[in-house]
Write a protein that holds these residues in place. Structure first.
Motif, mmCIF file in Angstrom:
data_model
loop_
_atom_site.group_PDB
_atom_site.id
_atom_site.type_symbol
_atom_site.label_atom_id
_atom_site.label_comp_id
_atom_site.label_asym_id
_atom_site.label_seq_id
_atom_site.Cartn_x
_atom_site.Cartn_y
_atom_site.Cartn_z
ATOM 1 N N UNK A 232 0.837 -1.198 0.000
ATOM 2 C CA UNK A 232 0.000 0.000 0.000
ATOM 3 C C UNK A 232 0.871 1.248 0.000
ATOM 4 N N UNK A 233 0.244 2.374 -0.283
ATOM 5 C CA UNK A 233 0.945 3.655 -0.244
ATOM 6 C C UNK A 233 0.812 4.272 1.140
ATOM 7 N N UNK A 234 1.852 4.976 1.550
ATOM 8 C CA UNK A 234 1.877 5.631 2.854
ATOM 9 C C UNK A 234 2.464 7.024 2.694
ATOM 10 N N UNK A 235 1.825 8.026 3.304
ATOM 11 C CA UNK A 235 2.295 9.404 3.180
ATOM 12 C C UNK A 235 3.651 9.593 3.858
ATOM 13 N N UNK A 236 4.508 10.373 3.201
ATOM 14 C CA UNK A 236 5.811 10.703 3.759
ATOM 15 C C UNK A 236 6.198 12.087 3.261
ATOM 16 N N UNK A 250 5.224 -2.306 2.356
ATOM 17 C CA UNK A 250 4.546 -3.566 2.643
ATOM 18 C C UNK A 250 4.108 -3.553 4.105
ATOM 19 N N UNK A 251 2.899 -4.013 4.353
ATOM 20 C CA UNK A 251 2.397 -4.225 5.708
ATOM 21 C C UNK A 251 1.997 -5.686 5.854
ATOM 22 N N UNK A 252 1.696 -6.074 7.075
ATOM 23 C CA UNK A 252 1.214 -7.444 7.270
ATOM 24 C C UNK A 252 0.023 -7.446 8.220
ATOM 25 N N UNK A 253 -0.767 -8.466 8.111
ATOM 26 C CA UNK A 253 -1.855 -8.714 9.058
ATOM 27 C C UNK A 253 -2.066 -10.220 9.127
ATOM 28 N N UNK A 491 7.939 -10.733 3.376
ATOM 29 C CA UNK A 491 7.540 -11.645 4.453
ATOM 30 C C UNK A 491 8.761 -12.142 5.220
ATOM 31 N N UNK A 492 9.842 -12.459 4.500
ATOM 32 C CA UNK A 492 11.072 -12.925 5.151
ATOM 33 C C UNK A 492 11.634 -11.839 6.072
ATOM 34 N N UNK A 534 7.968 -3.295 14.007
ATOM 35 C CA UNK A 534 8.211 -3.160 12.575
ATOM 36 C C UNK A 534 7.023 -3.754 11.822
ATOM 37 N N UNK A 535 6.113 -2.910 11.409
ATOM 38 C CA UNK A 535 4.969 -3.405 10.655
ATOM 39 C C UNK A 535 4.946 -2.831 9.253
ATOM 40 N N UNK A 536 6.061 -2.203 8.844
ATOM 41 C CA UNK A 536 6.159 -1.654 7.490
ATOM 42 C C UNK A 536 7.543 -1.908 6.919
ATOM 43 N N UNK A 537 7.580 -2.154 5.624
ATOM 44 C CA UNK A 537 8.847 -2.341 4.923
ATOM 45 C C UNK A 537 8.827 -1.475 3.666
ATOM 46 N N UNK A 538 9.858 -0.679 3.500
ATOM 47 C CA UNK A 538 9.987 0.123 2.289
ATOM 48 C C UNK A 538 10.071 -0.825 1.095
ATOM 49 N N UNK A 539 9.109 -0.729 0.194
ATOM 50 C CA UNK A 539 8.998 -1.694 -0.902
ATOM 51 C C UNK A 539 10.136 -1.580 -1.912
ATOM 52 N N UNK A 540 10.795 -0.429 -1.965
ATOM 53 C CA UNK A 540 11.899 -0.264 -2.908
ATOM 54 C C UNK A 540 13.238 -0.686 -2.300
ATOM 55 N N UNK A 541 13.460 -0.366 -1.024
ATOM 56 C CA UNK A 541 14.757 -0.648 -0.409
ATOM 57 C C UNK A 541 14.756 -1.953 0.388
ATOM 58 N N UNK A 542 13.571 -2.427 0.770
ATOM 59 C CA UNK A 542 13.484 -3.636 1.588
ATOM 60 C C UNK A 542 13.840 -3.380 3.036
ATOM 61 N N UNK A 543 13.934 -2.117 3.442
ATOM 62 C CA UNK A 543 14.316 -1.766 4.804
ATOM 63 C C UNK A 543 13.086 -1.730 5.711
ATOM 64 N N UNK A 544 13.176 -2.416 6.854
ATOM 65 C CA UNK A 544 12.091 -2.366 7.827
ATOM 66 C C UNK A 544 12.070 -0.983 8.448
#
Length: 547
Positions: A232-236, A250-253, A491-492, A534-544
């Protein structure tokens, strides 16, 4: 998280003991029951007051007899308490105490002290106390005022806010945490003074033995099978360009819950049951095409609406939505780059001849489009009622409202909604929810963006729409969806940063009868407890991360 817990210490009785939320019970019955409980307690209000004053005098050397004072009675989980607040300004600094006394045993269940120091002065001074020294001060203070607790606690979390350190120690039973019992200490980083202390502790808890439980590896496998990763998109805010951007994360539930019963190896919720499969409702693409086709797409006017034009349009919108005549108050024009850079007209309103129903409305000054409207019942009571709509009818009403007021956005929102229950159980009673909330997020590049959305609230008692809200930023820049990590890789990373943790928790295992039980559970928990979850991961960098 911990800071909020600490600053909320002086509202603890009201929140923890449940007197502030009328949604959980019939208020009239609750008040009557509370009065009956109060008559039967063994410790009087005056006795509780003396117990609290004595404890404060012993621990802090402060006489609160001339402080401002407030006492109330409350109960939680069958335990009745006298909750006492004392406060006073001394040398331009406010000192506050809160004590909760068991009204049957006289035992102090909660105690807190907090000083609101002169932060204008304090923040200008550099911190002289480092983290390790502050930690030592905090622990020494606990040894001084609660020596019997020192061997029963472990440092769970700490943080620094300005020139304050906040340390939280949770109860530890043979290496397993029970964080509903905890001690928090707030240390001034400038002078090393203890400016806040708070503890809550319940004795006589039956902690189950750590035997016949599933392993952490088994718990991790269960979490792995039930986790859902979504983009999903998140404001920054981009400080370099001074503009708001929408970042891909990326988020998870969990499909079931974030808790596993360690003995049974099954997911468990706060009501003691596994989460049932969610049912959803949506409209098909042909319906969306029909709504979009009939939309009258708005365009910017040559100039902003005048006050008279805005009043006429607002009257029309209210009449169309609620079919009532209203009186408008506080009609004003505002220009705010965050809300609407072109400017808005906003007003309060009340139904003519009936001040029971009040509301407010916001429209765009340059397009005349509705941005927000709400109307609420001033005399609303928490009482039983027969709903005028089913959930499906409420959903259809929400779609109708979008078709009427925001039809041009129908292709740009997620119309699928989860069918949440219309009732909940409390103390064995089935209670009808008064308001149903629908949240339709914006969709960009096939990805959800919840910071732009359409929110609609439907009143199930009246069958009317209570609130319509459309927050939409057409100028925000969205990250490109190319070159992002996969869901599998995300997910990893989540499982690298979070692991199952065995802990004790006190939860209601039977919503019908409020049966509380202390259980051993596994909870999905950050590996590094000093950091936020950590419930978000930058989708481009893979950084939590956590925006």
């Amino acid at each position: 998280m911990i800071k909020n817990k600490f600053l909320g210490a002086f509202m603890a009785a009201a929140i923890v003991f449940g007197s502030l939320n009328p949604a959980f019970a019939d208020l009239n019955n609750s008040v009557v029951a509370m009065h009956e409980q109060q008559k039967q307690v063994k410790i009087s209000k005056e006795e509780a007051r003396k117990i609290g004053m004595k404890e404060i005098k012993v621990l802090f050397g402060i006489d609160v007899s001339d402080f401002d004072e407030n006492i109330n009675f409350d109960s939680y989980m069958g335990i009745c308490n006298w909750n006492i607040f004392w406060s006073k300004y001394i040398d331009e600094e406010r000192i506050e105490f809160f004590v909760s006394v068991d009204s049957n045993t006289g035992k102090i269940r909660m105690l807190s002290k907090h000083e609101n120091v002169n932060f204008d002065r304090n923040e200008k001074e550099n911190a002289k106390i480092d983290l390790e020294k502050a930690k030592e001060i905090a622990l020494d203070y606990i040894k001084q005022i609660s020596p019997e607790k020192v061997n029963q606690i472990k440092l769970s979390d700490y943080d620094c806010f300005g020139n304050e350190y906040v340390f939280t120690y949770v109860r530890d039973i043979d290496g397993i945490e029970y964080d509903e019992d905890y001690i928090t200490v707030d240390v001034d980083a400038v002078n090393g003074k203890m400016i806040g202390y708070y503890y809550t502790w319940l004795d006589n808890i039956n902690f189950p033995k750590v035997d016949n439980i599933i392993s952490k590896e088994e718990a991790e496998k269960l979490f792995d099978e039930n986790i859902e990763v979504y983009l999903n998109y998140k404001s920054s805010f981009d400080s370099k360009t001074n503009k708001e951007k929408a970042m891909l994360v990326y988020n998870y539930r969990f499909k079931n819950s974030d808790m596993i019963d360690a003995k049974e190896g099954k997911f468990i919720s706060w009501g003691g049951q596994s989460k049932e499969k969610e049912e959803t409702r949506d409209i098909d693409e042909s319906k969306k095409e029909e709504i979009f086709k009939n939309a009258k797409h708005s365009s910017k006017l040559e100039k902003n609406l005048t006050r008279e034009e805005a009043v006429e349009l607002i009257d029309k919108i209210i009449k169309e939505l609620y079919n009532v005549d209203v009186e408008l108050n506080n009609v004003q024009y505002l220009r705010d780059n965050y809300i609407n850079s072109d400017g808005i007209w906003m007003a309060d309103f009340v139904e003519k001849g009936n001040d029971k129903y009040v509301g407010n409305v916001i429209i765009s000054a340059l397009t005349g489009k509705l941005m927000n409207i709400s109307m609420w019942d001033n005399d609303e009571k928490d009482e039983a009622f027969t709903p005028k709509l089913t959930w499906d009818e409420a959903y259809e009403k929400a779609i109708e409202a979008i078709s009427e007021f925001f039809p041009e956005k129908i292709k740009d929102i997620k119309t699928e909604q989860i069918k949440y229950p219309l009732t909940y159980k409390f103390e064995g009673k089935e209670i009808q929810k008064r308001n149903i909330y629908f949240n339709f997020p914006r969709i960009v590049n096939g990805v959800e963006y919840y910071d732009n959305n359409i929110v609609i609230v439907v009143d199930m008692k009246t069958g009317q729409i209570r609130e319509l809200d459309c927050f939409w930023n057409d100028k925000i820049e969205f990250e490109d969806i190319d070159n992002i990590i996969s869901k599998e890789d995300a997910k990893k990373i989540f499982f690298k940063e979070n692991k199952p943790k065995l802990k004790y928790i006190n939860l209601n295992t039977d919503n019908d009868n409020l049966k509380y039980e202390t259980k051993l559970i596994y909870m999905f928990t950050p590996v590094d407890l000093s950091k936020s979850v950590f419930d978000e991961i930058n989708a481009h960098t893979g950084k939590a991360t956590n925006f």
